[in-house]
Design a protein around this motif. Structure first.
Motif, PDB file in Angstrom:
ATOM      1  N   SER A 129     -30.256 -32.269  -5.154  1.00 46.66           N
ATOM      2  CA  SER A 129     -29.402 -32.946  -4.176  1.00 46.66           C
ATOM      3  C   SER A 129     -29.016 -34.337  -4.676  1.00 46.66           C
ATOM      4  O   SER A 129     -27.982 -34.870  -4.288  1.00 46.66           O
ATOM      5  CB  SER A 129     -30.055 -32.985  -2.797  1.00 46.66           C
ATOM      6  OG  SER A 129     -31.185 -33.794  -2.827  1.00 46.66           O
ATOM      7  N   LEU A 155     -30.575 -28.523   3.730  1.00 50.12           N
ATOM      8  CA  LEU A 155     -31.597 -29.566   3.587  1.00 50.12           C
ATOM      9  C   LEU A 155     -32.417 -29.676   4.865  1.00 50.12           C
ATOM     10  O   LEU A 155     -33.364 -30.455   4.941  1.00 50.12           O
ATOM     11  CB  LEU A 155     -30.947 -30.926   3.287  1.00 50.12           C
ATOM     12  CG  LEU A 155     -30.280 -31.138   1.924  1.00 50.12           C
ATOM     13  CD1 LEU A 155     -29.698 -32.540   1.845  1.00 50.12           C
ATOM     14  CD2 LEU A 155     -31.273 -30.924   0.787  1.00 50.12           C
ATOM     15  N   GLY A 197     -25.548 -34.129  -8.146  1.00 48.40           N
ATOM     16  CA  GLY A 197     -24.655 -33.087  -7.621  1.00 48.40           C
ATOM     17  C   GLY A 197     -23.748 -32.564  -8.714  1.00 48.40           C
ATOM     18  O   GLY A 197     -23.004 -33.326  -9.329  1.00 48.40           O
ATOM     19  N   MET A 226     -24.208 -33.820   0.210  1.00 46.64           N
ATOM     20  CA  MET A 226     -25.640 -33.884  -0.115  1.00 46.64           C
ATOM     21  C   MET A 226     -26.044 -35.324  -0.451  1.00 46.64           C
ATOM     22  O   MET A 226     -27.194 -35.603  -0.729  1.00 46.64           O
ATOM     23  CB  MET A 226     -25.961 -32.997  -1.330  1.00 46.64           C
ATOM     24  CG  MET A 226     -25.504 -31.565  -1.213  1.00 46.64           C
ATOM     25  SD  MET A 226     -26.504 -30.640  -0.076  1.00 46.64           S
ATOM     26  CE  MET A 226     -27.897 -30.267  -1.123  1.00 46.64           C
ATOM     27  N   GLY A 231     -24.372 -27.324   2.530  1.00 47.35           N
ATOM     28  CA  GLY A 231     -25.428 -27.982   1.745  1.00 47.35           C
ATOM     29  C   GLY A 231     -26.391 -28.775   2.607  1.00 47.35           C
ATOM     30  O   GLY A 231     -27.612 -28.520   2.599  1.00 47.35           O
TER      31      GLY A 231
END
Ligand SMILES: Nc1ncnc2c1ncn2[C@@H]1O[C@H](COP(=O)(O)OP(=O)(O)OP(=O)(O)O)[C@@H](O)[C@H]1O
Ligand SMILES: [Mg+2]
Length: 286
Positions: A83, A112, A86, A160, A108
């Motif tokens: 993350s 998480l 990227g 992210m 994304g």
């Protein structure tokens, strides 16, 4: 925060007859907040190199550290690395799959495990950064133009909130308008967020106008790692490995050969214009 590669080599199909040494003794450091262009002829190892940056490929030899820790040591948090670094693949629009633009960018951060409001906030901010306005949020990603699709794919990675954004040939296959659209948006988001950007390209023109450092690859090795003007100073050597300097470099060299006192180190069109105008003014004054 720096990501560091020390003497990294990579061999595809090691121990087979078809072994290919795609990377050969690469030493490279990516510090905070730098805009780097990674250039090389087809097959020079650019994609292989960038897949090492977020731990998708393990080096055959050498080490990669992130914030001083070896990313291949047993307990290293790979998910966190992915993350923070990227990676946007070549033709990333092939990876768009959700029903609408907004859901795609949310994918994304959702993974998480973030709270819903934060996911939506991140997605909005990321889409804003790549210049996709709200009226597109509910559209299918497949209805967008090539350049827009690619910007949505980049937004998916930006959501992210990476510290390093790696773009593998983000302009491949786009028309000139789509290409300028992507590059200026990337330059804009670099300025806005201050993250490091690694832009892979085989076009000198693309990178010359935007980056502050150029890494040139040839046959799996780093040939140059310097400022654009220092790299383009090696016009002949670049041509020998199938790369051309930007058009402005050729024009400035030609003017210099013809007696104009221009600065051949200018690498962008704006810099070239300034040095040509200056030389013309001086010529008139004489
Ligand atoms: N999966 C693979 N298996 C075997 N060899 C590979 C594989 N992927 C790449 N190679 C080889 O490794 C070398 C480097 O390839 P790589 O794709 O990293 O180059 P590149 O600079 O990204 O090229 P391009 O500009 O065409 O994208 C080339 O010789 C290529 O043929
Ligand atoms: Mg490639």
């Amino acid at each position: 925060m720096a990501l560091k590669l020390e003497h990294v080599s990579y061999v595809y199909g090691a121990d087979t007859e078809l072994a290919v040494r795609a990377l050969d003794d690469i030493c490279l450091e990516i510090p905070e907040g730098q805009f780097i262009g990674l250039i090389g002829h087809t097959g020079s190892g650019k994609s292989t190199l960038v897949q090492h940056l977020n731990g998708l490929i393990e080096p055959t030899e050498g080490t990669i550290t992130y914030c001083g820790r070896n990313i291949w040591e047993k307990d290293f948090p790979k998910k966190e690395l992915r993350s923070q670094v990227g990676l946007v693949f070549q033709y990333p629009e092939h990876q768009l799959f959700e029903v609408d633009v907004f859901s795609d960018v949310c994918f994304g951060p959702k993974n998480l495990g973030l709270p819903k409001e934060e996911i939506q906030e991140r997605a909005k901010r990321a889409l804003e950064l790549v210049g996709i306005p709200e009226e597109y949020y509910k559209q299918s990603p497949f209805e967008l133009s090539g350049g827009q699709k690619r910007r949505v794919a980049i937004a998916g990675v930006l959501a992210m909130q990476p510290k390093i954004l790696v773009l593998d040939e983000p302009t491949a296959g786009l028309d000139p308008r789509g290409r300028d659209e992507i590059l200026s948006q990337v330059a804009h988001l670099k300025k806005e967020t201050g993250i490091s950007v690694v832009l892979v390209s085989h076009s000198m023109e693309d990178v010359a106008n935007y980056v502050e450092r150029i890494v040139v690859m040839n046959q799996g090795r780093i040939l140059y790692d310097d400022t654009p003007s220092a790299v383009f100073g090696h016009v002949k050597e670049l041509e020998e490995v199938g790369l051309a300097a930007p058009q402005v470099t050729y024009i400035l060299h030609r003017l210099k050969e013809n007696g104009f006192d221009v600065d051949v180190k200018a690498t962008t069109i704006d810099e070239a214009r300034d040095t040509i105008l200056k030389a013309m003014r001086e010529e008139r004054e004489c």
